[in-house]
Design a protein around this motif. Structure first.
Motif, PDB file in Angstrom:
ATOM      1  N   PRO A  23       0.829  -1.205   0.000  1.00 29.61           N
ATOM      2  CA  PRO A  23       0.000   0.000   0.000  1.00 29.61           C
ATOM      3  C   PRO A  23       0.863   1.255   0.000  1.00 29.61           C
ATOM      4  CG  PRO A  23      -0.198  -1.178   2.083  1.00 29.61           C
ATOM      5  CD  PRO A  23       0.662  -1.991   1.204  1.00 29.61           C
ATOM      6  N   LYS A  24       0.247   2.367  -0.381  1.00 27.45           N
ATOM      7  CA  LYS A  24       0.981   3.635  -0.444  1.00 27.45           C
ATOM      8  C   LYS A  24       1.534   4.030   0.920  1.00 27.45           C
ATOM      9  CE  LYS A  24      -1.651   5.370  -4.347  1.00 27.45           C
ATOM     10  NZ  LYS A  24      -2.634   6.335  -4.823  1.00 27.45           N
ATOM     11  N   LYS A  25       0.747   3.824   1.953  1.00 26.60           N
ATOM     12  CA  LYS A  25       1.158   4.185   3.307  1.00 26.60           C
ATOM     13  C   LYS A  25       1.300   2.914   4.143  1.00 26.60           C
ATOM     14  CE  LYS A  25      -0.875   8.770   3.232  1.00 26.60           C
ATOM     15  NZ  LYS A  25      -1.775   9.708   3.905  1.00 26.60           N
ATOM     16  N   LEU A  26       2.285   2.103   3.779  1.00 26.59           N
ATOM     17  CA  LEU A  26       2.528   0.853   4.490  1.00 26.59           C
ATOM     18  C   LEU A  26       3.054   1.147   5.893  1.00 26.59           C
ATOM     19  CD1 LEU A  26       2.663  -2.262   4.327  1.00 26.59           C
ATOM     20  CD2 LEU A  26       5.039  -1.987   3.576  1.00 26.59           C
ATOM     21  N   ILE A  27       2.429   0.556   6.882  1.00 29.26           N
ATOM     22  CA  ILE A  27       2.851   0.719   8.274  1.00 29.26           C
ATOM     23  C   ILE A  27       4.001  -0.248   8.529  1.00 29.26           C
ATOM     24  CG2 ILE A  27       2.112   0.548  10.675  1.00 29.26           C
ATOM     25  CD1 ILE A  27      -0.762   1.063   9.637  1.00 29.26           C
ATOM     26  N   ALA A  28       5.041   0.237   9.186  1.00 26.56           N
ATOM     27  CA  ALA A  28       6.209  -0.599   9.475  1.00 26.56           C
ATOM     28  C   ALA A  28       5.806  -1.765  10.371  1.00 26.56           C
ATOM     29  CB  ALA A  28       7.285   0.240  10.151  1.00 26.56           C
ATOM     30  N   LYS A  29       6.570  -2.859  10.271  1.00 26.56           N
ATOM     31  CA  LYS A  29       6.250  -4.073  11.021  1.00 26.56           C
ATOM     32  C   LYS A  29       6.248  -3.836  12.527  1.00 26.56           C
ATOM     33  CE  LYS A  29       8.136  -7.304   7.666  1.00 26.56           C
ATOM     34  NZ  LYS A  29       9.139  -8.340   7.436  1.00 26.56           N
ATOM     35  N   ASP A  30       7.222  -3.086  13.032  1.00 25.62           N
ATOM     36  CA  ASP A  30       7.284  -2.864  14.478  1.00 25.62           C
ATOM     37  C   ASP A  30       6.125  -2.003  14.963  1.00 25.62           C
ATOM     38  OD1 ASP A  30       8.353  -0.700  13.097  1.00 25.62           O
ATOM     39  OD2 ASP A  30       9.751  -0.161  14.699  1.00 25.62           O
ATOM     40  N   GLU A  31       5.710  -1.047  14.154  1.00 23.79           N
ATOM     41  CA  GLU A  31       4.558  -0.230  14.527  1.00 23.79           C
ATOM     42  C   GLU A  31       3.261  -1.046  14.469  1.00 23.79           C
ATOM     43  OE1 GLU A  31       2.620   4.162  13.628  1.00 23.79           O
ATOM     44  OE2 GLU A  31       4.239   3.433  12.359  1.00 23.79           O
ATOM     45  N   MET A  32       3.163  -1.936  13.481  1.00 23.13           N
ATOM     46  CA  MET A  32       1.994  -2.826  13.411  1.00 23.13           C
ATOM     47  C   MET A  32       1.932  -3.698  14.660  1.00 23.13           C
ATOM     48  SD  MET A  32      -0.122  -2.718  10.777  1.00 23.13           S
ATOM     49  CE  MET A  32      -0.795  -4.332  10.512  1.00 23.13           C
ATOM     50  N   SER A  33       3.086  -4.189  15.109  1.00 26.50           N
ATOM     51  CA  SER A  33       3.134  -5.016  16.321  1.00 26.50           C
ATOM     52  C   SER A  33       2.642  -4.227  17.528  1.00 26.50           C
ATOM     53  CB  SER A  33       4.550  -5.517  16.574  1.00 26.50           C
ATOM     54  OG  SER A  33       4.964  -6.358  15.551  1.00 26.50           O
ATOM     55  N   GLU A  34       3.067  -2.973  17.640  1.00 25.30           N
ATOM     56  CA  GLU A  34       2.640  -2.138  18.759  1.00 25.30           C
ATOM     57  C   GLU A  34       1.134  -1.890  18.722  1.00 25.30           C
ATOM     58  OE1 GLU A  34       4.967   1.423  18.682  1.00 25.30           O
ATOM     59  OE2 GLU A  34       6.853   0.333  18.863  1.00 25.30           O
ATOM     60  N   ILE A  35       0.615  -1.607  17.545  1.00 30.81           N
ATOM     61  CA  ILE A  35      -0.823  -1.347  17.409  1.00 30.81           C
ATOM     62  C   ILE A  35      -1.620  -2.596  17.767  1.00 30.81           C
ATOM     63  CG2 ILE A  35      -2.654  -0.842  15.738  1.00 30.81           C
ATOM     64  CD1 ILE A  35      -0.619   0.978  14.288  1.00 30.81           C
ATOM     65  N   ILE A  36      -1.209  -3.740  17.263  1.00 31.54           N
ATOM     66  CA  ILE A  36      -1.931  -4.986  17.544  1.00 31.54           C
ATOM     67  C   ILE A  36      -1.848  -5.334  19.025  1.00 31.54           C
ATOM     68  CG2 ILE A  36      -1.913  -7.475  17.103  1.00 31.54           C
ATOM     69  CD1 ILE A  36      -1.224  -6.762  14.171  1.00 31.54           C
ATOM     70  N   ALA A  37      -0.707  -5.063  19.651  1.00 35.08           N
ATOM     71  CA  ALA A  37      -0.573  -5.301  21.093  1.00 35.08           C
ATOM     72  C   ALA A  37      -1.533  -4.401  21.863  1.00 35.08           C
ATOM     73  CB  ALA A  37       0.862  -5.056  21.537  1.00 35.08           C
ATOM     74  N   ASP A  38      -1.644  -3.150  21.463  1.00 38.48           N
ATOM     75  CA  ASP A  38      -2.584  -2.241  22.122  1.00 38.48           C
ATOM     76  C   ASP A  38      -4.031  -2.693  21.919  1.00 38.48           C
ATOM     77  OD1 ASP A  38      -0.555  -0.667  23.101  1.00 38.48           O
ATOM     78  OD2 ASP A  38      -0.694   0.840  21.504  1.00 38.48           O
ATOM     79  N   GLU A  73      -5.191  -1.916   5.016  1.00 43.68           N
ATOM     80  CA  GLU A  73      -4.421  -2.246   3.822  1.00 43.68           C
ATOM     81  C   GLU A  73      -3.081  -2.879   4.198  1.00 43.68           C
ATOM     82  OE1 GLU A  73      -4.181   1.361   1.571  1.00 43.68           O
ATOM     83  OE2 GLU A  73      -6.288   1.281   0.990  1.00 43.68           O
ATOM     84  N   SER A  74      -2.439  -2.351   5.239  1.00 48.74           N
ATOM     85  CA  SER A  74      -1.167  -2.914   5.685  1.00 48.74           C
ATOM     86  C   SER A  74      -1.371  -4.324   6.227  1.00 48.74           C
ATOM     87  CB  SER A  74      -0.531  -2.029   6.755  1.00 48.74           C
ATOM     88  OG  SER A  74      -0.215  -0.769   6.227  1.00 48.74           O
ATOM     89  N   TYR A  75      -2.461  -4.530   6.965  1.00 50.65           N
ATOM     90  CA  TYR A  75      -2.773  -5.853   7.515  1.00 50.65           C
ATOM     91  C   TYR A  75      -2.963  -6.868   6.392  1.00 50.65           C
ATOM     92  CZ  TYR A  75      -4.744  -9.171  10.874  1.00 50.65           C
ATOM     93  OH  TYR A  75      -4.966 -10.258  11.677  1.00 50.65           O
ATOM     94  N   LYS A  76      -3.726  -6.488   5.374  1.00 55.35           N
ATOM     95  CA  LYS A  76      -3.946  -7.376   4.227  1.00 55.35           C
ATOM     96  C   LYS A  76      -2.632  -7.675   3.516  1.00 55.35           C
ATOM     97  CE  LYS A  76      -8.616  -5.727   3.280  1.00 55.35           C
ATOM     98  NZ  LYS A  76      -9.432  -4.943   2.341  1.00 55.35           N
ATOM     99  N   TYR A  77      -1.790  -6.665   3.377  1.00 56.28           N
ATOM    100  CA  TYR A  77      -0.496  -6.851   2.715  1.00 56.28           C
ATOM    101  C   TYR A  77       0.368  -7.839   3.490  1.00 56.28           C
ATOM    102  CZ  TYR A  77       4.198  -5.880   1.025  1.00 56.28           C
ATOM    103  OH  TYR A  77       5.475  -6.005   0.538  1.00 56.28           O
ATOM    104  N   TYR A  78       0.429  -7.676   4.810  1.00 56.30           N
ATOM    105  CA  TYR A  78       1.261  -8.558   5.621  1.00 56.30           C
ATOM    106  C   TYR A  78       0.712  -9.985   5.659  1.00 56.30           C
ATOM    107  CZ  TYR A  78       4.085  -4.613   7.132  1.00 56.30           C
ATOM    108  OH  TYR A  78       4.933  -3.535   7.153  1.00 56.30           O
ATOM    109  N   ILE A  79      -0.603 -10.142   5.546  1.00 59.41           N
ATOM    110  CA  ILE A  79      -1.169 -11.494   5.434  1.00 59.41           C
ATOM    111  C   ILE A  79      -0.724 -12.127   4.125  1.00 59.41           C
ATOM    112  CG2 ILE A  79      -3.308 -12.778   5.015  1.00 59.41           C
ATOM    113  CD1 ILE A  79      -4.678 -11.082   7.082  1.00 59.41           C
ATOM    114  N   ALA A  80      -0.803 -11.365   3.040  1.00 65.33           N
ATOM    115  CA  ALA A  80      -0.462 -11.894   1.722  1.00 65.33           C
ATOM    116  C   ALA A  80       1.026 -12.227   1.599  1.00 65.33           C
ATOM    117  CB  ALA A  80      -0.863 -10.899   0.637  1.00 65.33           C
ATOM    118  N   THR A  81       1.873 -11.452   2.257  1.00 61.80           N
ATOM    119  CA  THR A  81       3.315 -11.690   2.148  1.00 61.80           C
ATOM    120  C   THR A  81       3.811 -12.717   3.152  1.00 61.80           C
ATOM    121  OG1 THR A  81       3.808  -9.847   3.637  1.00 61.80           O
ATOM    122  CG2 THR A  81       3.787  -9.385   1.264  1.00 61.80           C
TER     123      THR A  81
END
Length: 122
Positions: A23-38, A74-82
């Motif tokens: 996606p155009k505004k891909l969220i970094a993996k470490d930030e995604m981890s923090e968001i999901i933890a929250d 969009e970032s979540y879908k991308y990380y699932i696909a990859t």
């Protein structure tokens, strides 16, 4: 031979491309981890106070991280696909344990109960 080349060329082009474009505004993996933890911590908090609004808590987490909901989806879908989502979820578990060490026993118990379930479905 020329016809054979024209037949295999589209397959070759598809094999070289990714399954999904980032996606155009891909969220970094470490930030995604923090968001999901929250999100997970808010979900557990909702178990103790059922009258709390989980949707507002989710919005607050995204607002504090300065992330739009669409960018997160969009970032979540991308990380699932990859295939990177499992790594992100494992990092989120480490963040939760760092914030609350007593959560380790609960996580281990749930992992034993759901051994054959993929990480994103637990």
């Amino acid at each position: 031979m020329k016809k054979l080349w024209l037949l295999f060329f589209p397959f070759l082009m598809m094999a070289c491309s990714e399954l999904i474009d980032p996606p155009k505004k891909l969220i970094a993996k470490d930030e995604m981890s923090e968001i999901i933890a929250d999100f997970a911590l808010n979900d557990q908090f909702n178990n103790f106070l059922p009258q709390s609004d989980l949707e507002n808590a989710t919005r607050l987490v995204l607002k504090n991280k300065k992330v739009k909901a669409q960018d997160f989806n969009e970032s979540y879908k991308y990380y699932i696909a990859t295939g990177d989502l499992e790594e992100i979820l494992n990092n989120a578990q480490k963040i939760i344990v760092a914030k609350d060490p007593s959560a380790k026993d609960y996580i281990d118990k749930k992992l034993k109960e759901n051994q054959n379930v993929p990480a994103f479905a637990r």
